[in-house]
Design a protein around this motif. Structure first.
Motif, PDB file in Angstrom:
ATOM      1  N   GLN A 103      -5.510 -19.422 -41.327  1.00 30.24           N
ATOM      2  CA  GLN A 103      -4.991 -20.454 -40.434  1.00 30.24           C
ATOM      3  C   GLN A 103      -3.944 -21.312 -41.139  1.00 30.24           C
ATOM      4  O   GLN A 103      -2.905 -21.670 -40.546  1.00 30.24           O
ATOM      5  CB  GLN A 103      -6.138 -21.328 -39.933  1.00 30.24           C
ATOM      6  CG  GLN A 103      -7.082 -20.621 -38.967  1.00 30.24           C
ATOM      7  CD  GLN A 103      -8.242 -21.512 -38.556  1.00 30.24           C
ATOM      8  OE1 GLN A 103      -9.126 -21.786 -39.349  1.00 30.24           O
ATOM      9  NE2 GLN A 103      -8.206 -21.988 -37.313  1.00 30.24           N
ATOM     10  N   ILE A 104      -4.225 -21.659 -42.399  1.00 26.29           N
ATOM     11  CA  ILE A 104      -3.248 -22.454 -43.152  1.00 26.29           C
ATOM     12  C   ILE A 104      -1.961 -21.672 -43.360  1.00 26.29           C
ATOM     13  O   ILE A 104      -0.844 -22.205 -43.261  1.00 26.29           O
ATOM     14  CB  ILE A 104      -3.861 -22.905 -44.488  1.00 26.29           C
ATOM     15  CG1 ILE A 104      -5.033 -23.853 -44.249  1.00 26.29           C
ATOM     16  CG2 ILE A 104      -2.824 -23.578 -45.366  1.00 26.29           C
ATOM     17  CD1 ILE A 104      -5.777 -24.250 -45.516  1.00 26.29           C
ATOM     18  N   ALA A 118       6.531 -31.478 -38.438  1.00 27.27           N
ATOM     19  CA  ALA A 118       6.003 -32.097 -37.230  1.00 27.27           C
ATOM     20  C   ALA A 118       4.656 -32.756 -37.496  1.00 27.27           C
ATOM     21  O   ALA A 118       3.858 -32.260 -38.310  1.00 27.27           O
ATOM     22  CB  ALA A 118       5.879 -31.053 -36.124  1.00 27.27           C
ATOM     23  N   GLU A 119       4.423 -33.868 -36.843  1.00 32.06           N
ATOM     24  CA  GLU A 119       3.175 -34.604 -37.080  1.00 32.06           C
ATOM     25  C   GLU A 119       1.956 -33.764 -36.719  1.00 32.06           C
ATOM     26  O   GLU A 119       0.938 -33.807 -37.408  1.00 32.06           O
ATOM     27  CB  GLU A 119       3.200 -35.896 -36.252  1.00 32.06           C
ATOM     28  CG  GLU A 119       4.264 -36.898 -36.679  1.00 32.06           C
ATOM     29  CD  GLU A 119       4.204 -38.176 -35.863  1.00 32.06           C
ATOM     30  OE1 GLU A 119       3.317 -38.230 -34.963  1.00 32.06           O
ATOM     31  OE2 GLU A 119       5.007 -39.078 -36.118  1.00 32.06           O
ATOM     32  N   GLU A 120       2.054 -33.003 -35.636  1.00 34.08           N
ATOM     33  CA  GLU A 120       0.907 -32.180 -35.229  1.00 34.08           C
ATOM     34  C   GLU A 120       0.600 -31.128 -36.280  1.00 34.08           C
ATOM     35  O   GLU A 120      -0.565 -30.899 -36.635  1.00 34.08           O
ATOM     36  CB  GLU A 120       1.199 -31.528 -33.876  1.00 34.08           C
ATOM     37  CG  GLU A 120       1.352 -32.519 -32.735  1.00 34.08           C
ATOM     38  CD  GLU A 120       1.618 -31.813 -31.425  1.00 34.08           C
ATOM     39  OE1 GLU A 120       1.760 -30.567 -31.447  1.00 34.08           O
ATOM     40  OE2 GLU A 120       1.705 -32.493 -30.393  1.00 34.08           O
ATOM     41  N   ALA A 126      -3.641 -30.885 -42.812  1.00 35.07           N
ATOM     42  CA  ALA A 126      -4.567 -31.737 -43.569  1.00 35.07           C
ATOM     43  C   ALA A 126      -6.008 -31.477 -43.153  1.00 35.07           C
ATOM     44  O   ALA A 126      -6.924 -31.423 -43.993  1.00 35.07           O
ATOM     45  CB  ALA A 126      -4.201 -33.203 -43.355  1.00 35.07           C
ATOM     46  N   GLU A 127      -6.227 -31.289 -41.849  1.00 31.92           N
ATOM     47  CA  GLU A 127      -7.583 -31.013 -41.371  1.00 31.92           C
ATOM     48  C   GLU A 127      -8.106 -29.692 -41.924  1.00 31.92           C
ATOM     49  O   GLU A 127      -9.255 -29.602 -42.377  1.00 31.92           O
ATOM     50  CB  GLU A 127      -7.573 -30.997 -39.843  1.00 31.92           C
ATOM     51  CG  GLU A 127      -8.957 -30.716 -39.238  1.00 31.92           C
ATOM     52  CD  GLU A 127      -8.888 -30.635 -37.725  1.00 31.92           C
ATOM     53  OE1 GLU A 127      -9.917 -30.323 -37.104  1.00 31.92           O
ATOM     54  OE2 GLU A 127      -7.791 -30.884 -37.159  1.00 31.92           O
ATOM     55  N   LEU A 128      -7.261 -28.655 -41.919  1.00 30.98           N
ATOM     56  CA  LEU A 128      -7.694 -27.347 -42.435  1.00 30.98           C
ATOM     57  C   LEU A 128      -7.924 -27.400 -43.937  1.00 30.98           C
ATOM     58  O   LEU A 128      -8.862 -26.763 -44.453  1.00 30.98           O
ATOM     59  CB  LEU A 128      -6.642 -26.287 -42.087  1.00 30.98           C
ATOM     60  CG  LEU A 128      -6.527 -25.926 -40.603  1.00 30.98           C
ATOM     61  CD1 LEU A 128      -5.373 -24.955 -40.385  1.00 30.98           C
ATOM     62  CD2 LEU A 128      -7.837 -25.315 -40.091  1.00 30.98           C
TER      63      LEU A 128
END
Length: 826
Positions: A103-104, A118-120, A126-128
């Motif tokens: 995913q990363i 992009a912020e998203e 960061a979450e991953l």
């Protein structure tokens, strides 16, 4: 016997065999209890608080100098359990970790310094990353705990080895010193008195007497059966096996049956000894020492009857070419006697070790009691080594090239002789434990070697019976591989015989189970075994598909033989490649970590293997385009012949001299190749013919045309042609050209046509000329003995008839050439 750390008893060998079986079960994962335990360990996370508490306590005990071996052994067992759980926990969340990393990677590379994204995307990245850190935490903790447990285990093993070495090098009082005999006599008397006291106490106990009376019938029956088997049954079995071997010397089935039946020479007497031991225990009158002695009696029986059986295997009663040792009859008889004595002394060693516990006696008593038996065992080992060396010497005198087994036998014989002399000598000095660690393992090792020889012979006979192989056939590969595997399996047994502890072997097995890491993938024997099994299945499936295509499917199509071969070969390469990929995937081997290494090696491979790669690619082109097929008659450079086979690296051409020429495939692709029979077997032959000047040229052409039309292999369309090609220097030159339906017969057709041409020309009076040359002499007067004419002041015209003399060679030959200087031959 009396060494605390290196005592050799027969249960040691039995435990070793059980250990090997246990490791085999662990390797294949078929033991249900082990499988459940492993599954439980993998599903339950380790308790790290409990582990830290135990590790700190273990470290304190290990640091203490006087911690006993028993305590260290218990600690080590607990550490091994913790380490196994940590090893399983290292791969925790492996699947989820791989998914998060993918995913990363899907988010793309992180922005460089000063760049933004992009912020998203940044929030998701960061979450991953946080998830990845949390998922990796249990594995990292397990790795740290695993290293700590492994380090403590290694520290305990080091302490144990040091203590073991110290015990071997401990100098006991010399058994030759009469002062020490008193301590030995006291020990013997004390043991005998204790045994007598225990027996007399049992006789005075009413409870023991009642138990004795109740068990007396079964005790009597068991003693009678055991005595009968030992006195009579054993001899009957030995005679039966000997008769089978004599009658079945040339029959493989009987010989195999006799070899299997020979094992009863161990099983039946040992069963009788076990019955006798059980009978003694059932009397309830033996006491504690007597009960231990009854158990040791079984162990001694195993040692004696195994050695007796091994002696009959190494030194058979009757002469046989299949015997491992080729010795004369007197020496074989001596060998059987020495083997029996070796088994007897091993059994006595077990019994003495049971009666006289070395931990409860003084070192002087231990040395004196052990020494006489060691001297006798040393003499036996020396004689056995002498017989092994005699076998080697006899073969050296008769055979120029010896087998590897015979060379090993010669080396073992010399070592046995050296140990047979050296062990009693160092024991006499006082190094009794070191002498025991050399002497008794050597005798048991010879027995184990005999067992290995027996197993390999049984495998050979079984293979011969199943395949019908005759004695004159060369040795087969499969029995040799099985024998090699048997030797590998026996290595742990040899290790334990020579003092290696079972925990040390389990440590080696643990290291193998742990494997090694390639990037983020851990490669273990389980992965390798899975890879081999899956790849073998894929390879066999590929061969089956190839066989089905070659025998069933492709012959029913209109594809030519070369195309069928190409399809079968391509199927094989594709199947093997897919089998390898599936096997790698099934084994869980991630090769992505090797991408950088592969990229670095590709440059070196490109330079070092460029010829091989070029030939491989050329082979694939040949199989796909098929400019050359098997059976074609081709010409490559100076090589002409029939294509016998095409592989991915080279092509084999069978020349007309029946020799095989291996041509690299790149030569067939980049060079000039003449294929005489690519699409059909039609081919033209040309026969040059010369006739003398003055011959009727049209008559010659008509005769040649008639001969060509009469050839049965010549095609009618186009019909044979005759051409008047040139006015040659010695003849009028013609050519007879024919197109044959099978150019493979070109040489024989040429031969036959030349015979016919010679016969017809002779009948028609047409002359076939031979080459003629005119010789011009600059000074012909020298041949007549005349004075040479003066040289002209200026060169003469060679066309001037007065300046040259024309003479035919035959005229010169008839003239005077007595000067002998050889000028006339120029």
């Amino acid at each position: 016997m009396f060494s605390r750390h290196n005592s050799l008893t027969l249960p040691t060998v039995a435990r070793t065999l059980l250990l090997v079986l246990a490791m085999a079960f662990c390797a294949v994962g078929v033991h249900p209890t082990a499988a459940v335990a492993q599954s439980t360990q993998q599903n339950s996370a380790p308790n790290y608080d409990e582990w830290r508490s135990f590790a700190e306590r273990a470290e304190r005990l290990i640091d203490l100098q006087f911690t006993s071996d028993e305590v260290l052994t218990d600690i080590r067992a607990e550490l091994v359990g913790f380490r196994s759980r940590f090893l399983s926990a290292q791969d925790a969340n492996a699947g989820r970790i791989a998914t998060v990393r993918e995913q990363i990677s899907a988010l793309g590379p992180p922005p460089e310094d000063g760049a933004t994204e992009a912020e998203e995307v940044a929030a998701r990245r960061a979450e991953l990353n946080e998830q990845l850190t949390q998922l990796q935490a249990p594995g990292i903790a397990a790795q740290e705990a695993f290293r700590r447990a492994d380090g403590l285990i290694r520290q305990i093993d080091l302490i144990t080895r040091e203590r073991q070495a110290e015990a071997l090098l401990t100098l006991w009082p010399s058994p030759l010193n009469p002062v020490n005999w008193v301590a030995a006599a006291d020990s013997i008397w004390g043991t005998a008195f204790t045994l007598g006291t225990q027996v007399s106490g049992a006789l005075e106990d009413p409870g023991h007497l009642r138990e004795f009376r109740s068990n007396l019938p079964i005790v009597g029956v068991m003693i009678l059966i055991a005595a009968f088997v030992l006195l009579r049954g054993r001899g009957w079995i030995e005679r039966l096996v000997g008769r089978l071997l004599d009658e079945g010397a040339d029959r493989k089935s009987k010989r195999l049956l006799a070899q299997i039946m020979s094992l009863t020479q161990i099983l039946v007497p040992v069963a009788a000894v076990a019955a006798l031991s059980t009978a003694l225990v059932l009397t309830s009158l033996t006491g504690e020492i007597g009960a231990d002695l009854a158990t040791a009696l079984v162990q001694a029986g195993i040692g004696y009857f195994t050695a007796r059986w091994a002696g009959r295997q190494l030194f058979p009663v009757h002469e046989s070419k299949r015997a491992p040792l080729q010795l004369p009859a007197p020496r074989r008889r001596e060998g059987r006697l020495m083997a029996n004595l070796a088994g007897l002394f091993i059994g006595l060693n077990v019994i003495l070790g049971t009666l006289f516990d070395p931990t409860r006696q003084s070192d002087a008593a231990n040395a004196v009691i052990a020494f006489p038996l060691m001297v006798l065992a040393g003499v036996v080992l020396f004689r056995l080594g002498a017989l092994l060396s005699m076998h080697w010497r006899l073969l050296t005198a008769d055979i120029a090239e010896m087998r590897f087994f015979d060379r090993i036998i010669g080396v073992l014989g010399k070592l046995a002789m050296a140990i047979g002399i050296g062990a009693p000598v160092i024991a006499a000095v006082g190094y009794v434990q070191a002498a025991q660690a050399l002497l008794y393992p050597s005798i048991v090792s010879l027995g184990l070697i005999t067992v290995l020889v027996f197993v390999t012979q049984v495998v050979d006979d079984l293979y011969d019976s199943l395949t019908g192989r005759s004695p004159d056939d060369p040795d087969a590969l499969l029995p040799a591989l099985i024998g090699f595997g048997v030797v590998l399996v026996s290595l742990p047994v040899f290790a334990m015989i020579w003092g290696v502890r079972g925990t040390q072997l389990l440590e080696v097995w643990q290291l193998l189970r742990e494997g090694f890491r390639l990037g983020d993938t851990r490669i273990s024997p389980t992965n390798i075994l899975s890879f081999l099994i899956v790849f073998s299945i894929g390879f066999l499936a590929t061969r089956m598909v190839q066989g089905a295509l070659g025998s069933t499917v492709l012959p029913k199509t209109k594809i030519d033989k070369g195309g069928q071969k190409a399809i079968i070969s391509g199927t094989g390469y594709f199947g093997i490649m897919m089998a390898a990929l599936i096997a790698i995937s099934t084994a869980g081997i991630d090769l992505s970590g090797l991408a950088l290494v592969a990229g670095a090696l590709s440059v070196g491979i490109g330079f070092g293997l460029q010829n091989i790669v070029s030939n491989f690619i050329s082979g694939l082109i040949l199989l796909i385009e098929r400019p050359v097929a098997e059976g074609d008659w081709i010409e490559v450079g100076s090589t002409m012949g029939t294509v016998r086979s095409i592989s991915v690296r080279s092509t084999i051409i069978e020349t007309f001299d029946r020799t095989d020429v291996i041509v690299p495939n790149s030569d067939l692709i980049s060079g000039t190749v003449t294929n005489w029979t690519r699409h059909n077997s039609l081919g033209r032959i040309i026969i040059p013919v010369g006739v003398a000047y003055g011959s009727d040229t049209r008559k010659v052409a008509r005769i040649l045309k008639e001969i060509g039309d009469a050839e049965p292999l010549a095609l009618i369309d186009p019909e044979p042609q005759v051409h008047f090609v040139d006015f040659g220097g010695d003849s009028l030159d013609f050519e007879l050209r024919l197109v044959l339906s099978d150019v493979g017969f070109g040489l024989s057709v040429r031969t036959e046509l030349r015979h016919q041409i010679a016969e017809r020309f002779k009948e028609e009076g047409i002359e076939i000329p031979f080459a003629q040359r005119d010789i011009w002499l600059r000074n012909p007067e020298a041949l007549r003995g005349e004075a040479p004419s003066p040289e002209p002041s200026e060169p003469r015209d060679p066309r001037d008839a007065h300046a040259r003399t024309k003479m035919r060679y035959d005229e010169i030959s008839d003239g005077d050439s007595g000067d002998g200087d050889g000028d006339g031959g120029r």
